[in-house]
Design a protein around this motif. Sequence first.
Motif, PDB file in Angstrom:
ATOM      1  N   GLU A  48       0.828  -1.197   0.000  1.00 20.29           N
ATOM      2  CA  GLU A  48       0.000   0.000   0.000  1.00 20.29           C
ATOM      3  C   GLU A  48       0.865   1.250   0.000  1.00 20.29           C
ATOM      4  O   GLU A  48       1.989   1.236   0.496  1.00 20.29           O
ATOM      5  CB  GLU A  48      -0.913   0.035   1.226  1.00 20.29           C
ATOM      6  N   CYS A  49       0.316   2.335  -0.535  1.00 24.25           N
ATOM      7  CA  CYS A  49       0.972   3.638  -0.505  1.00 24.25           C
ATOM      8  C   CYS A  49       0.532   4.371   0.760  1.00 24.25           C
ATOM      9  O   CYS A  49      -0.662   4.442   1.057  1.00 24.25           O
ATOM     10  CB  CYS A  49       0.588   4.454  -1.739  1.00 24.25           C
ATOM     11  N   THR A  50       1.503   4.905   1.501  1.00 26.76           N
ATOM     12  CA  THR A  50       1.182   5.604   2.747  1.00 26.76           C
ATOM     13  C   THR A  50       1.322   7.122   2.622  1.00 26.76           C
ATOM     14  O   THR A  50       1.243   7.827   3.629  1.00 26.76           O
ATOM     15  CB  THR A  50       2.082   5.109   3.892  1.00 26.76           C
ATOM     16  N   ALA A  51       1.517   7.633   1.416  1.00 24.17           N
ATOM     17  CA  ALA A  51       1.644   9.080   1.216  1.00 24.17           C
ATOM     18  C   ALA A  51       0.319   9.769   1.566  1.00 24.17           C
ATOM     19  O   ALA A  51      -0.760   9.214   1.357  1.00 24.17           O
ATOM     20  CB  ALA A  51       2.023   9.388  -0.225  1.00 24.17           C
ATOM     21  N   GLU A 108       0.136  12.025  -6.485  1.00 22.02           N
ATOM     22  CA  GLU A 108       0.062  12.726  -7.766  1.00 22.02           C
ATOM     23  C   GLU A 108       0.344  11.733  -8.893  1.00 22.02           C
ATOM     24  O   GLU A 108       1.398  11.115  -8.935  1.00 22.02           O
ATOM     25  CB  GLU A 108       1.076  13.859  -7.829  1.00 22.02           C
ATOM     26  N   VAL A 109      -0.620  11.595  -9.791  1.00 20.97           N
ATOM     27  CA  VAL A 109      -0.487  10.708 -10.948  1.00 20.97           C
ATOM     28  C   VAL A 109      -0.620  11.567 -12.195  1.00 20.97           C
ATOM     29  O   VAL A 109      -1.558  12.351 -12.317  1.00 20.97           O
ATOM     30  CB  VAL A 109      -1.567   9.603 -10.946  1.00 20.97           C
ATOM     31  N   ASN A 110       0.333  11.427 -13.112  1.00 19.94           N
ATOM     32  CA  ASN A 110       0.334  12.208 -14.349  1.00 19.94           C
ATOM     33  C   ASN A 110       0.522  11.304 -15.557  1.00 19.94           C
ATOM     34  O   ASN A 110       0.911  10.149 -15.429  1.00 19.94           O
ATOM     35  CB  ASN A 110       1.475  13.236 -14.313  1.00 19.94           C
ATOM     36  N   CYS A 111       0.286  11.880 -16.745  1.00 22.35           N
ATOM     37  CA  CYS A 111       0.567  11.182 -17.998  1.00 22.35           C
ATOM     38  C   CYS A 111       2.075  11.177 -18.222  1.00 22.35           C
ATOM     39  O   CYS A 111       2.791  12.047 -17.733  1.00 22.35           O
ATOM     40  CB  CYS A 111      -0.103  11.880 -19.168  1.00 22.35           C
ATOM     41  N   ASP A 112       2.540  10.202 -18.968  1.00 26.33           N
ATOM     42  CA  ASP A 112       3.961  10.127 -19.298  1.00 26.33           C
ATOM     43  C   ASP A 112       4.404  11.262 -20.209  1.00 26.33           C
ATOM     44  O   ASP A 112       5.570  11.584 -20.281  1.00 26.33           O
ATOM     45  CB  ASP A 112       4.295   8.794 -19.972  1.00 26.33           C
ATOM     46  N   THR A 137       0.584   6.272 -17.744  1.00 27.22           N
ATOM     47  CA  THR A 137       0.553   7.135 -16.560  1.00 27.22           C
ATOM     48  C   THR A 137       1.743   6.827 -15.669  1.00 27.22           C
ATOM     49  O   THR A 137       2.395   5.794 -15.816  1.00 27.22           O
ATOM     50  CB  THR A 137      -0.738   6.933 -15.758  1.00 27.22           C
ATOM     51  N   CYS A 138       2.031   7.738 -14.739  1.00 26.04           N
ATOM     52  CA  CYS A 138       3.112   7.499 -13.787  1.00 26.04           C
ATOM     53  C   CYS A 138       2.778   8.165 -12.458  1.00 26.04           C
ATOM     54  O   CYS A 138       2.090   9.173 -12.403  1.00 26.04           O
ATOM     55  CB  CYS A 138       4.445   8.006 -14.322  1.00 26.04           C
ATOM     56  N   CYS A 139       3.296   7.570 -11.385  1.00 24.56           N
ATOM     57  CA  CYS A 139       3.105   8.112 -10.050  1.00 24.56           C
ATOM     58  C   CYS A 139       4.248   9.078  -9.761  1.00 24.56           C
ATOM     59  O   CYS A 139       5.391   8.671  -9.588  1.00 24.56           O
ATOM     60  CB  CYS A 139       3.089   6.989  -9.018  1.00 24.56           C
ATOM     61  N   ASP A 140       3.950  10.361  -9.711  1.00 20.83           N
ATOM     62  CA  ASP A 140       4.973  11.362  -9.430  1.00 20.83           C
ATOM     63  C   ASP A 140       5.181  11.575  -7.933  1.00 20.83           C
ATOM     64  O   ASP A 140       5.989  12.403  -7.526  1.00 20.83           O
ATOM     65  CB  ASP A 140       4.633  12.679 -10.120  1.00 20.83           C
ATOM     66  N   THR A 141       4.493  10.815  -7.110  1.00 18.64           N
ATOM     67  CA  THR A 141       4.689  10.853  -5.664  1.00 18.64           C
ATOM     68  C   THR A 141       5.910  10.022  -5.272  1.00 18.64           C
ATOM     69  O   THR A 141       6.484  10.218  -4.214  1.00 18.64           O
ATOM     70  CB  THR A 141       3.433  10.318  -4.949  1.00 18.64           C
TER      71      THR A 141
END
Length: 59
Positions: A19-22, A26-30, A42-46
């Motif tokens: 799991e992500c605990t942030a 933030e999820v953005n397009c590549d 898509t990519c997770c910028d977090t």
Amino acid sequence: MEISVKCSVSNCKYYSNLECTAEAIEVNCDDTSMLASDSRETCCDTFKPVDEGDERPRK
């Protein structure tokens, strides 16, 4: 309301037991189009890599 976000990136600072605990994610397009056809575009910028000596957040 608590939301659970699944994550399998074990070398991320926010990873804990699949799991992500942030506090925010933030999820953005590549690319810069702001349009994705599927999740592979898509990519997770977090993401923050775990540094030696860092302690991961605990749930």
